[in-house]
Design an enzyme around this catalytic site. Structure first.
Site, PDB file in Angstrom:
ATOM      1  N   GLY A   1     -10.704  -2.698  -5.910  1.00  0.00           N
ATOM      2  CA  GLY A   1     -10.166  -1.651  -7.138  1.00  0.00           C
ATOM      3  C   GLY A   1     -10.449  -0.175  -6.944  1.00  0.00           C
ATOM      4  O   GLY A   1     -11.590   0.247  -7.444  1.00  0.00           O
TER       5      GLY A   1
ATOM      6  N   SER B   1      -6.791   2.033  -6.401  1.00  0.00           N
ATOM      7  CA  SER B   1      -5.616   2.443  -7.903  1.00  0.00           C
ATOM      8  C   SER B   1      -5.705   2.056  -9.002  1.00  0.00           C
ATOM      9  O   SER B   1      -6.416   1.252  -9.884  1.00  0.00           O
ATOM     10  CB  SER B   1      -4.377   1.548  -7.161  1.00  0.00           C
ATOM     11  OG  SER B   1      -3.830   1.650  -5.583  1.00  0.00           O
TER      12      SER B   1
ATOM     13  N   SER C   1      -4.920  -7.135  -5.937  1.00  0.00           N
ATOM     14  CA  SER C   1      -4.353  -7.706  -4.940  1.00  0.00           C
ATOM     15  C   SER C   1      -5.454  -9.564  -5.740  1.00  0.00           C
ATOM     16  O   SER C   1      -6.537  -9.157  -5.350  1.00  0.00           O
ATOM     17  CB  SER C   1      -3.966  -8.326  -4.267  1.00  0.00           C
ATOM     18  OG  SER C   1      -2.907  -6.752  -3.567  1.00  0.00           O
TER      19      SER C   1
ATOM     20  N   GLU D   1      -8.962  -0.935   8.366  1.00  0.00           N
ATOM     21  CA  GLU D   1      -8.401  -2.138   7.451  1.00  0.00           C
ATOM     22  C   GLU D   1      -7.059  -0.949   7.893  1.00  0.00           C
ATOM     23  O   GLU D   1      -5.948  -1.838   7.314  1.00  0.00           O
ATOM     24  CB  GLU D   1      -8.851  -0.934   5.425  1.00  0.00           C
ATOM     25  CG  GLU D   1      -7.725  -1.588   4.703  1.00  0.00           C
ATOM     26  CD  GLU D   1      -7.500  -0.691   3.845  1.00  0.00           C
ATOM     27  OE1 GLU D   1      -6.239  -0.439   2.960  1.00  0.00           O
ATOM     28  OE2 GLU D   1      -8.856  -0.159   3.517  1.00  0.00           O
TER      29      GLU D   1
HETATM   30  C1  LIG Z   1       2.001  -5.535  -2.864  1.00  0.00           C
HETATM   31  C2  LIG Z   1       0.104  -4.114  -2.871  1.00  0.00           C
HETATM   32  C3  LIG Z   1      -0.352  -5.359  -2.852  1.00  0.00           C
HETATM   33  C4  LIG Z   1      -1.439  -3.536  -3.429  1.00  0.00           C
HETATM   34  N1  LIG Z   1      -2.854  -4.124  -4.020  1.00  0.00           N
HETATM   35  C5  LIG Z   1      -3.474  -3.393  -4.826  1.00  0.00           C
HETATM   36  C6  LIG Z   1      -4.686  -3.778  -4.454  1.00  0.00           C
HETATM   37  O1  LIG Z   1      -5.812  -4.698  -4.572  1.00  0.00           O
HETATM   38  N2  LIG Z   1      -6.050  -3.223  -4.127  1.00  0.00           N
HETATM   39  C7  LIG Z   1      -5.381  -1.779  -4.869  1.00  0.00           C
HETATM   40  O2  LIG Z   1      -6.209  -0.765  -5.774  1.00  0.00           O
HETATM   41  N3  LIG Z   1      -4.571  -0.799  -4.901  1.00  0.00           N
HETATM   42  C8  LIG Z   1      -3.623  -1.549  -4.314  1.00  0.00           C
HETATM   43  N4  LIG Z   1      -2.305  -1.557  -3.934  1.00  0.00           N
HETATM   44  C9  LIG Z   1      -1.183  -0.441  -4.635  1.00  0.00           C
HETATM   45  C10 LIG Z   1      -1.775   0.849  -3.506  1.00  0.00           C
HETATM   46  O3  LIG Z   1      -2.473   1.273  -3.077  1.00  0.00           O
HETATM   47  C11 LIG Z   1      -0.520   1.928  -3.997  1.00  0.00           C
HETATM   48  O4  LIG Z   1       0.813   1.339  -4.427  1.00  0.00           O
HETATM   49  C12 LIG Z   1      -0.685   2.935  -3.152  1.00  0.00           C
HETATM   50  O5  LIG Z   1      -1.729   3.533  -2.992  1.00  0.00           O
HETATM   51  C13 LIG Z   1       0.341   4.297  -4.075  1.00  0.00           C
HETATM   52  O6  LIG Z   1       0.112   4.824  -5.101  1.00  0.00           O
HETATM   53  P1  LIG Z   1       1.609   4.249  -6.138  1.00  0.00           P
HETATM   54  O7  LIG Z   1       2.369   3.779  -5.791  1.00  0.00           O
HETATM   55  O8  LIG Z   1       0.838   5.364  -7.122  1.00  0.00           O
HETATM   56  O9  LIG Z   1       2.705   5.874  -5.298  1.00  0.00           O
HETATM   57  P2  LIG Z   1       2.176   7.353  -5.606  1.00  0.00           P
HETATM   58  O10 LIG Z   1       1.097   7.462  -5.337  1.00  0.00           O
HETATM   59  O11 LIG Z   1       2.888   8.246  -7.266  1.00  0.00           O
HETATM   60  O12 LIG Z   1       3.460   7.441  -4.204  1.00  0.00           O
HETATM   61  C14 LIG Z   1       4.803   7.521  -4.906  1.00  0.00           C
HETATM   62  C15 LIG Z   1       5.645   8.687  -4.125  1.00  0.00           C
HETATM   63  O13 LIG Z   1       5.052   9.697  -3.935  1.00  0.00           O
HETATM   64  C16 LIG Z   1       5.100   9.657  -1.917  1.00  0.00           C
HETATM   65  N5  LIG Z   1       3.718  10.972  -2.375  1.00  0.00           N
HETATM   66  C17 LIG Z   1       2.729  10.547  -3.406  1.00  0.00           C
HETATM   67  N6  LIG Z   1       1.525  12.018  -2.907  1.00  0.00           N
HETATM   68  C18 LIG Z   1       1.948  12.254  -1.441  1.00  0.00           C
HETATM   69  C19 LIG Z   1       1.541  13.698  -0.581  1.00  0.00           C
HETATM   70  N7  LIG Z   1       0.765  13.894  -0.755  1.00  0.00           N
HETATM   71  N8  LIG Z   1       2.537  13.349   0.507  1.00  0.00           N
HETATM   72  C20 LIG Z   1       4.033  13.261   0.254  1.00  0.00           C
HETATM   73  N9  LIG Z   1       4.337  12.179  -0.205  1.00  0.00           N
HETATM   74  C21 LIG Z   1       3.607  11.542  -1.350  1.00  0.00           C
HETATM   75  C22 LIG Z   1       4.515   8.444  -1.648  1.00  0.00           C
HETATM   76  O14 LIG Z   1       4.336   8.186  -0.537  1.00  0.00           O
HETATM   77  C23 LIG Z   1       5.206   7.180  -2.744  1.00  0.00           C
HETATM   78  O15 LIG Z   1       6.363   7.202  -1.569  1.00  0.00           O
HETATM   79  C24 LIG Z   1      -0.714  -2.277  -3.630  1.00  0.00           C
HETATM   80  C25 LIG Z   1      -0.133  -2.149  -3.613  1.00  0.00           C
HETATM   81  C26 LIG Z   1       1.371  -3.324  -3.233  1.00  0.00           C
HETATM   82  C27 LIG Z   1       2.806  -2.449  -3.192  1.00  0.00           C
END
Ligand SMILES: Cc1cc2nc3c(=O)[nH]c(=O)nc-3n(C[C@H](O)[C@H](O)[C@H](O)COP(=O)(O)OP(=O)(O)OC[C@H]3O[C@@H](n4cnc5c(N)ncnc54)[C@H](O)[C@@H]3O)c2cc1C
Lengths: 384, 357
Positions: free
Chosen positions: A130, A132, A164, A249
């Site tokens: 937990g 995001s 997930s 991880e």
């Molecule tokens: C299949 C799947 C399973 C998942 N399972 C889990 C789970 O079990 N538990 C959990 O907690 N989360 C989970 N996640 C979430 C995952 O950890 C997040 O999607 C990830 O951390 C990115 O956050 P966001 O999607 O909000 O993207 P954002 O942070 O909004 O990013 C959007 C874009 O901006 C870029 N960006 C952001 N900040 C920067 C920076 N400082 N420099 C350059 N580029 C940047 C990113 O690389 C991306 O391309 C899962 C995601 C997926 C796809």
């Protein structure tokens, strides 16, 4: 540039690999499971997890008194490779085995270890991650789910997202704010709580994955009571504790092998076609896989020897490079052999293609996006 | 790495750091010879590493030697160190007498000289450092098969030529010249091992150069400022840095795994995989390094080209990538195993180990 150690498996380790492989082949033939790509995150099968638990293959490295086997990190690496290579459905117990167990062994109380670890080892107790939230992705320290101190515990309010398998999990290690956000030290005031996902006030709402499958979820907390004995480690130390998990991880074989069943099937298909030219093209994939595995094993060896060397930079590098590799496999495959990807295809290669194409976008996002990892690696390299 | 190896590596790196600079490499590229550097390596018995003590060597193993070679690549050391040591290694490998003097080799089966009654005839091109060395260790073909032959180069007609990096790659001609030593006929296995070892030496050199290019580039991003800050602060430059670090880490790990496999006498496919992968690494590393250095990196004044030009040369010397690609493809075709089984071979083979595909 960092020099990573090389790994030579001992005879006992090779025998162990063989035992695992033989078992998995037998179960595959019996029809206990079907091979699939991305099986560590999207292949959940509690019955299979229990079977693995009976073999003693969950918590392999943990102390015997909690039901573990006290085997080495490299043994666990071998086990994981064998699961992934055959595409076995290990997702249900995955996070509990990979993350929660080591977290509790490092920071948990004796009571927590005695309560959770034996259940996890049996393949009966699953944990979600937990982290995001809707407004906190890459900028994880900005999470706003909060816990307030009350008599005997904490009251949690807020929301997690993308969790997930939360719908299958019993518990979730949840990153919460236990003191107000302070722009000057954003990493302070965060804590890790074990939340019972069946407790009052917890609501798990599915989010459909792009395939239509139920994979991840939203998890809402409305005045959820979490007793004091479910705090992991120290209040306020959640960020540091979470970071410690990351090396495990980030650099494991699951960052290279998510599409391995497809690579294997590609080679078999080319052999059936007697297609030497195709195999020549595929040999590039094999060489890339070998070279990444060297790195990933090197980090595992560093973690095993545990001599305090900082593995976070090479670990981040392995994830960034490895996930890009596994993501590229379907795109390379379709240029070498003709395929028609569908999820219910008769031909194995078509089904593996479909699974790989549809799951590939997530590889370079889950567990920290590649862009963020690039930032970590670049800063590490510059600081050297 | 063993302690002994750490020590050797340390000593050699210090020697190279102190004695080899851009000017020396430039001078040798212009056709001169670097006697001091050579004598230093010889005096320190580095040229005798991996030759057994009973044959007058300094002991140590192939992994030690390849690590020294890696360092000579990292400093572009302008001496025939690889050539002399590998020539001697091959002499011992084929049960011939080890020689003290400067030596070089010709190991391309397509260019094998003709051997008749102990006399060598023919022409071969791209022989490294021939003009500066005394002896040639070469493949030669007689009516019985292929041999390894040692012959004194004073009998040769030598036409000077260079590779892209200005390293001597001469044409050598013999006409009924007298050989010094001739090995027994080499089995196809033995020839394959020679090709494998040759490629391992090339990989060692290239690993060193890649490592150096990474160092130079990272350093440059800290020194060069634009828009009021060092260029490593720009995210797109950071992306270059990460790709470069990734390829460098992969090269080093591949090299370490190759040397370990050779040391443990595993005739696996490590060298083949590494060779195929290095093809991509070199493309990425040279492109990125030049892009990040921009104009200054395109000048002769800067040292970057001493390493990029070497990579562009070395990758084409010895067995080609297509040779290794073909080998892996053929092995895959013939393997009765799944790919995973093929990739994780067991050290003791038994029929039990076969897995259904
Ligand atoms: C299949 C799947 C399973 C998942 N399972 C889990 C789970 O079990 N538990 C959990 O907690 N989360 C989970 N996640 C979430 C995952 O950890 C997040 O999607 C990830 O951390 C990115 O956050 P966001 O999607 O909000 O993207 P954002 O942070 O909004 O990013 C959007 C874009 O901006 C870029 N960006 C952001 N900040 C920067 C920076 N400082 N420099 C350059 N580029 C940047 C990113 O690389 C991306 O391309 C899962 C995601 C997926 C796809």
């Amino acid at each position: 540039m960092f020099h990573l150690p090389t790994v030579q498996f001992t005879q006992e380790q090779e025998q162990f690999r063989l035992d695992v492989r033989t078992f998995l082949q037998e179960e595959l033939v019996k029809g206990t499971f079907t091979s699939k790509c991305d099986s560590w995150l999207s292949g959940d099968d509690p019955e299979f997890s229990k079977l693995i638990g009976q073999k003693g293959w969950i918590g392999l490295t943990w102390p015997k008194k909690y039901g573990g086997q006290e085997r080495s990190t490299i043994d666990r690496y071998i086990l994981t490779e064998e699961f992934l290579a055959v595409g076995a459905p290990v997702a249900a117990h995955w996070f509990a085995d990979r993350q929660t167990g080591p977290l509790l062994l490092r920071y948990g109380t004796e009571e927590q270890r005695e309560y959770f670890l034996p259940k996890i080892v049996k393949g009966e107790c699953y944990f979600g991650i937990g982290l995001s939230e809707p407004n906190s992705g890459s900028d994880l320290a900005s999470v706003s789910t909060r816990a307030e101190k009350v008599e005997g515990g904490w009251i949690v309010n807020g929301q997690k997202i993308w969790t997930s398998n939360a719908h299958l999990c019993h518990y979730m290690v949840t990153l919460v704010r236990t003191s107000p956000f302070d722009g000057k030290s954003k990493h302070a005031g965060l804590s890790q709580l074990i939340v019972d996902l069946h407790a009052e006030g917890v609501t798990v709402v599915p989010i459909k994955f792009l395939t239509g499958e139920h994979h991840y979820n939203e998890v809402f907390f409305e005045n959820v009571f979490v007793p004091d004995n479910m705090v992991v480690g120290e209040i306020g130390n959640g960020w540091a504790q979470g970071l410690a998990e990351l090396a495990f991880e980030r650099s494991g074989p699951e960052r290279i092998l998510s599409t391995f069943p497809l690579i294997d099937e590609l080679i078999q298909e080319l052999k059936r076609q007697n297609n030497l030219e195709g195999l020549k093209q595929a040999s590039k994939i094999v060489a890339r896989l070998w070279s990444l595995r060297n790195l990933s094993l090197g980090v595992a060896q560093l973690l095993e020897s545990g001599n305090g060397e900082d593995v976070s930079i090479p670990a981040a590098l392995v994830k960034a490079l490895g996930t890009k590799f596994e993501q590229s496999i379907p795109e390379i495959t379709r240029l070498i052999v003709q395929t028609y990807p569908t999820l219910d295809a008769h031909r194995k290669i078509d089904r593996f293609m479909a699974e790989s194409i549809l799951h590939a976008p997530g590889f370079t996002i889950r567990g920290g996006t590649s862009e963020v990892l690039y930032g970590v690696v670049a800063k590490g390299v510059i600081a050297q | 790495m063993s302690e002994m190896r750490d020590m050797i590596v340390d000593v050699v790196e210090r020697m190279l750091k102190e004695k080899v600079d851009k000017d020396l490499v430039d001078t040798v590229e212009q056709g001169h010879w670097a006697p001091e550097l050579w004598d230093l390596f010889k005096e320190n018995r580095m040229t005798a590493v991996a030759i057994t003590e009973e044959n007058g060597g300094a002991g140590g193993d192939i992994e030690d030697l390849l690590n020294i070679v890696r360092l000579t690549g990292k400093y572009a050391a302008p001496i025939p160190f690889t050539e002399t040591t590998f020539a001697n290694y091959l002499l011992e490998f084929t049960n011939l007498q080890v020689i003290e003097d400067l030596a070089t080799y010709m190991l391309c089966p397509d260019q094998a000289f003709t051997l008749e009654n102990g006399k060598l005839t023919g022409e071969a091109i791209h022989i490294p450092w021939a003009r500066h060395t005394k002896n040639l260790v070469t493949l030669a073909r007689s009516k019985d098969g292929t041999h390894l032959v040692e012959i004194n180069l004073s009998q040769a007609e030598i036409k000077e030529a260079t590779n892209l990096a200005g390293e001597p790659r001469d044409t050598v001609r013999f006409q009924h010249s007298t050989t010094s030593q001739v090995s027994a006929v080499l089995s196809p296995d033995k020839i394959r091992t020679i090709t494998t070892l040759h490629t391992a030496f090339q990989l060692a050199l290239m690993t060193g150069a890649i490592d150096k290019i990474n160092d130079l580039t990272v350093q440059y991003t800290k020194e060069r400022e634009q828009f009021g800050r060092p260029i490593h602060r720009f995210q797109l430059v950071q992306q270059h840095i990460v790709h470069l670090a990734g390829e460098t880490a992969i090269a080093l790990a591949a090299f370490n795994n190759v040397t370990e496999a050779l040391l443990m006498n595993k005739q696996n496919s490590e060298v083949a995989y590494a060779s195929i992968r290095f093809e991509e690494i070199i493309q990425t590393v040279t492109t990125i390094a030049h892009q990040v250095h921009a104009a200054i990196g395109t000048t002769h004044e800067h040292s970057l080209h001493q390493f990029t030009r070497r990579l562009w040369s070395w990758r084409d010397e010895g067995a080609s990538t297509s040779y290794w690609t073909n080998l892996v493809a053929t092995q895959l075709m013939e393997s009765g195993d799944s790919l995973w089984g093929y990739l994780t071979p067991f050290s003791k083979s038994s029929p039990l180990l076969k897995v259904e595909g």
